[in-house]
Scaffold this active site. Structure first.
Site, short mmCIF file in Angstrom:
data_model
loop_
_atom_site.label_atom_id
_atom_site.label_comp_id
_atom_site.label_asym_id
_atom_site.label_seq_id
_atom_site.Cartn_x
_atom_site.Cartn_y
_atom_site.Cartn_z
N ASP A 221 66.76 -13.70 79.43
CA ASP A 221 66.11 -14.34 80.71
C ASP A 221 64.48 -14.85 80.17
O ASP A 221 64.02 -14.03 80.35
CB ASP A 221 66.39 -13.64 82.34
CG ASP A 221 65.95 -14.88 83.05
OD1 ASP A 221 64.96 -15.95 82.66
OD2 ASP A 221 66.27 -14.98 84.14
N HIS B 116 67.85 -18.02 81.88
CA HIS B 116 68.52 -17.39 82.77
C HIS B 116 69.69 -18.46 84.09
O HIS B 116 69.97 -17.95 84.84
CB HIS B 116 67.44 -18.26 83.76
CG HIS B 116 66.75 -18.08 85.14
ND1 HIS B 116 66.76 -16.76 85.41
CD2 HIS B 116 66.51 -19.35 86.24
CE1 HIS B 116 66.31 -17.21 86.84
NE2 HIS B 116 66.76 -18.68 87.75
N SER C 186 67.52 -17.16 91.12
CA SER C 186 66.26 -16.63 90.83
C SER C 186 65.93 -16.90 93.10
O SER C 186 65.60 -15.94 93.05
CB SER C 186 66.88 -18.58 90.39
OG SER C 186 65.44 -18.44 90.19
#
Length: 747
Positions: free
Chosen positions: A692, A724, A617
């Site tokens: 995602d 994600h 991320s």
């Protein structure tokens, strides 16, 4: 001769357990042991005991039985068993039985009532009279975000099939449909603003249980992101053609959604909406000059103790002007502005005001206006700050509650150390702080209803888990549980923590180091930097093994040295530490991480030619940033779910730290990784969930496309159907893939 032989045999027998222990400690970890999706992970985390407060009584929950804990000596007596509960509730059918007592609650101090949720039903059971006092049967009804009021016994929920907001009336168990236009575009009773600003839910009961405040989010004007669903299981209705399942995704600088706050009155069966700014009914007032709607963010909703007034923090879209405002819950009219805080960067309201249990005219507000998150005692009449309750170069991490006997507020803070979490009582009279725990490690406290007792659960770098019950008045403590080391039979690496200076030469940064198993200081080891580096997260603290992730242990077992550094921009270090990255995400963070590299290179056992980096991320963004800005340092990188260009990230988070692309074009250009694709030299693997909806696939695919144009050669791996983060056992597969990549190119 006989005696000597006997001595020899006894000596050999004495040695046997030691030999077995040495062999046992040679056991090797697998990802099935260390990864949260692994088949053996449950057995490899420190054991726990689960407790809840019943007023000032402590109850230990287990699957088969509940126990009343004597707080003075720790002894337990049985309250009831699972078999008893099913018999008392007459739940004889297998499909309707309660299967575990781990999730019970005791909502009414002083009453022998336990709340049980099972198979779509809610029960209130008197475990002394063995009678069911109340039941709400919602079996067969899909409920999302069910929110129950102990006062009225009513439940607010969103229908999973119709997206409408409903209430199940606690007085007669009849359901009432509150809305008619709920859809994927008109969202009721759920968290809004993409869960930013401390928002975790979308319904808020008044203390008396007669009024329900709720969010209404109109996202019809928000652009759809074109997600595609691929189903591979024919038996579940898979077709030959993937289906279009778009997400509403407001990107930075683009049109965002409109939120209003409604209030439903059960007594009058009427709904009103708060007369909030920038809205006209359901519609937003827009600023046509820049084509960006000037929506306010509404967060941290709080009811007055008498259920007449709603307090709410309102934030402008620039997120630099925050106001605490009160509203009449009956009419929706705006009453007054009680507090205003502005900033040249951003204000980030994360905590609702909390009224004093013994004084309805005063509340506590949290703010980091003096540079650190602290508590302020305020007047409910006019918002006047009566006094600042806490101060210093440390942060209040959580307001836990109150001790009503001595009129103190109980908090968690990192006053002892930036990597610790400890519990304090703060006098409302003079602000005097009293430490309530041992002053070490990382503590999570839960207060009894009066605040005169707390359950303290904590760990330290060499302590897996401890649980005690503490009397908050005099700190008298009784240990209830100590977990064994679940890794005691395994060969473990060495975990350590320390400090280096940030790139500014002044700020202390904390790191964690995990040395390879059987570490030899005369060898040189390949080194992997694990990085996150973004807001609202940290990696290093004084928990067990300094909060090391299981994957680090796995890699240390394979011969890697692991290094983790919390750079400026991460959490719990104060406003200036966090806001150093404003309008230039990744730049200050990289400078600090390179200071970490310089520290590593100074160590004789680090192979400077074999340094890798991995993150997910924001950490994926940092990984590619480091790989492309410092291509001669990092040989290998694995970037998961990486942000590539902040103009493609969502409005609330992205604009807080970067402003809009229209306001900050240079900052967006500087932090975009598209222009850096040409610099890639080392081996880089990018991993993404195909679906995602946090860092949408546009990011990694655009970077791959730019690499194609520039002739650089990253690798890409996709998890179809995943978001994600990889769920379940696919997380184990993911970490094996990450590990293999470093084995192939760094080891």
């Amino acid at each position: 001769m006989m005696i000597n032989r006997l001595v020899l045999i006894l000596s050999m027998l004495t040695l046997l357990p030691q030999t077995d222990n040495i062999i046992a400690q040679d056991k090797q970890f697998t990802l099935e042991d260390l990864n949260f999706g692994g088949n053996n992970y449950r057995n490899m985390v420190p054991k726990n005991k689960y407790h809840v407060w019943w007023g000032d009584e402590l109850v230990r929950l287990d699957v088969e039985e509940c126990f009343l804990v004597n707080k003075d000596n720790g002894k337990e007596t049985s309250l009831f068993k699972l078999e008893d509960v099913n018999n008392w509730m007459n739940l004889s059918e297998e499909e309707s039985k309660v299967r575990s007592l781990l999730y019970l609650s005791f909502p009414y101090p002083g009453k022998s009532i336990v709340k049980i949720d099972t198979q779509g039903k809610q029960f209130l059971l008197d475990f002394k009279t063995h009678k069911v006092e109340w039941v709400d049967d919602a079996s067969g009804v899909g409920r999302m975000g069910a929110d129950w009021s102990p006062s009225s016994k009513s439940t607010a929920y969103v229908g999973s099939k119709d997206n409408q907001l409903w209430i199940s009336d606690g007085s007669n168990n009849k359901t009432k449909q509150l809305t008619k236009d709920g859809s994927r575009e008109i969202v009721y009773g759920q968290s809004v603003h993409r869960n930013e600003f401390g928002i975790e839910k979308g319904t808020f009961w008044s203390p008396d249980g007669t009024l329900l405040a709720f969010y209404r989010m109109d996202q019809s004007m928000v652009t759809d992101y074109p997600q595609v669903n691929i189903t591979f299981l024919p038996e579940k209705g898979a077709s030959n053609i993937a289906t279009y399942e778009p997400d509403k995704y407001p990107m930075a600088g683009e049109t965002s959604h409109i939120v209003t706050v409604g209030v439903y009155n059960q007594l009058t069966d009427k709904t009103i909406y708060l007369n909030t700014p920038k809205t006209d009914g359901y519609k937003a007032v827009t600023n046509e000059s820049n084509n960006v709607n000037e929506t306010c963010y509404f967060t941290n909703i709080t009811w007055s103790p008498d259920s007449r007034i709603i307090y709410m923090l309102e934030l402008n879209r620039d997120q630099n002007d925050c106001r605490l405002v009160s509203y009449d819950a009956q009419t929706g009219e705006r009453l007054k502005e009680l507090y205003r805080e502005t900033s040249t960067k951003y204000v980030e309201p994360l905590h609702p005001i909390v009224f004093l249990p013994w004084n309805d005219s005063q509340y506590i507000m949290q703010s980091q206006k003096d540079g650190y998150n602290h508590l302020y005692l305020c007047s409910a009449d006019d918002g006047r700050i009566i006094r600042q309750l806490t101060s210093g170069p440390w942060v209040v991490m959580e307001l836990l509650g109150f001790n009503t006997a001595d009129k103190s507020v109980i908090i968690s803070s990192n006053e002892k150390s930036p990597i610790q979490r400890n519990t304090y009582a703060v006098s409302l009279k003079n602000g005097k702080r009293t430490l309530l725990d041992n002053g070490k490690g990382y503590h999570y406290a839960e207060l009894s209803s009066s605040g005169q007792w707390m359950k303290d659960s904590w760990s330290e770098p060499d302590v897996p888990r401890m649980i005690a019950v503490v009397k908050t008045k005099n700190k008298a403590s009784k240990q209830l549980f100590e977990a064994d080391d679940p890794w005691k039979e395994y060969k473990k690496p060495e975990y350590s923590s320390g400090c280096i200076k940030a790139a500014d030469g002044e700020t202390d940064l904390f790191y964690r180091m995990v040395k390879p198993v059987d570490f030899d200081p005369n060898k040189k080891y390949p080194t992997i930097i694990y990085v996150y580096g973004g807001p609202h997260a940290h990696n290093v603290d004084a928990r067990w093994n300094y909060c090391s992730r299981g994957w680090e242990t796995y890699m240390a077992q394979k011969g890697y040295l692991m290094f983790i550094l919390d750079n400026r921009g991460s959490e719990n270090r104060g406003r200036d530490f966090e806001q150093a990255t404003f309008r230039q995400l990744g730049q200050i963070e990289m400078q600090d991480q390179i200071k970490g590299v310089e520290f590593l290179k100074s160590l004789p056992y680090v192979d400077a030619n074999r340094i890798g980096v991995h993150g997910w991320s924001f950490g994926g963004f940092m990984t590619i940033s480091l790989m492309t800005n410092y291509p001669d340092i990092f040989k290998v990188g694995v970037a998961g779910g990486p942000v590539i260009d902040w103009k493609w990230y969502e409005v609330m988070y992205g604009e807080r730290y970067m402003d809009t692309p229209q306001q900050n074009p240079d900052g967006y250009a500087k932090t975009s990784l598209l222009s850096m694709a040409k610099n890639l030299k080392g081996k880089l693997q990018i991993i993404s969930g195909y679906n995602d909806n946090t860092v949408v696939p546009q990011h990694c695919l655009s970077f791959i496309y730019q690499c194609n144009l520039n002739g650089t050669q990253p690798d890409l791996y996709i998890y179809p159907g995943e978001g994600h983060n990889m769920r379940g056992h696919q997380s184990t597969h993911l970490h094996e893939r990450i590990s293999q990549y470093f084995d192939d190119y760094l080891k």
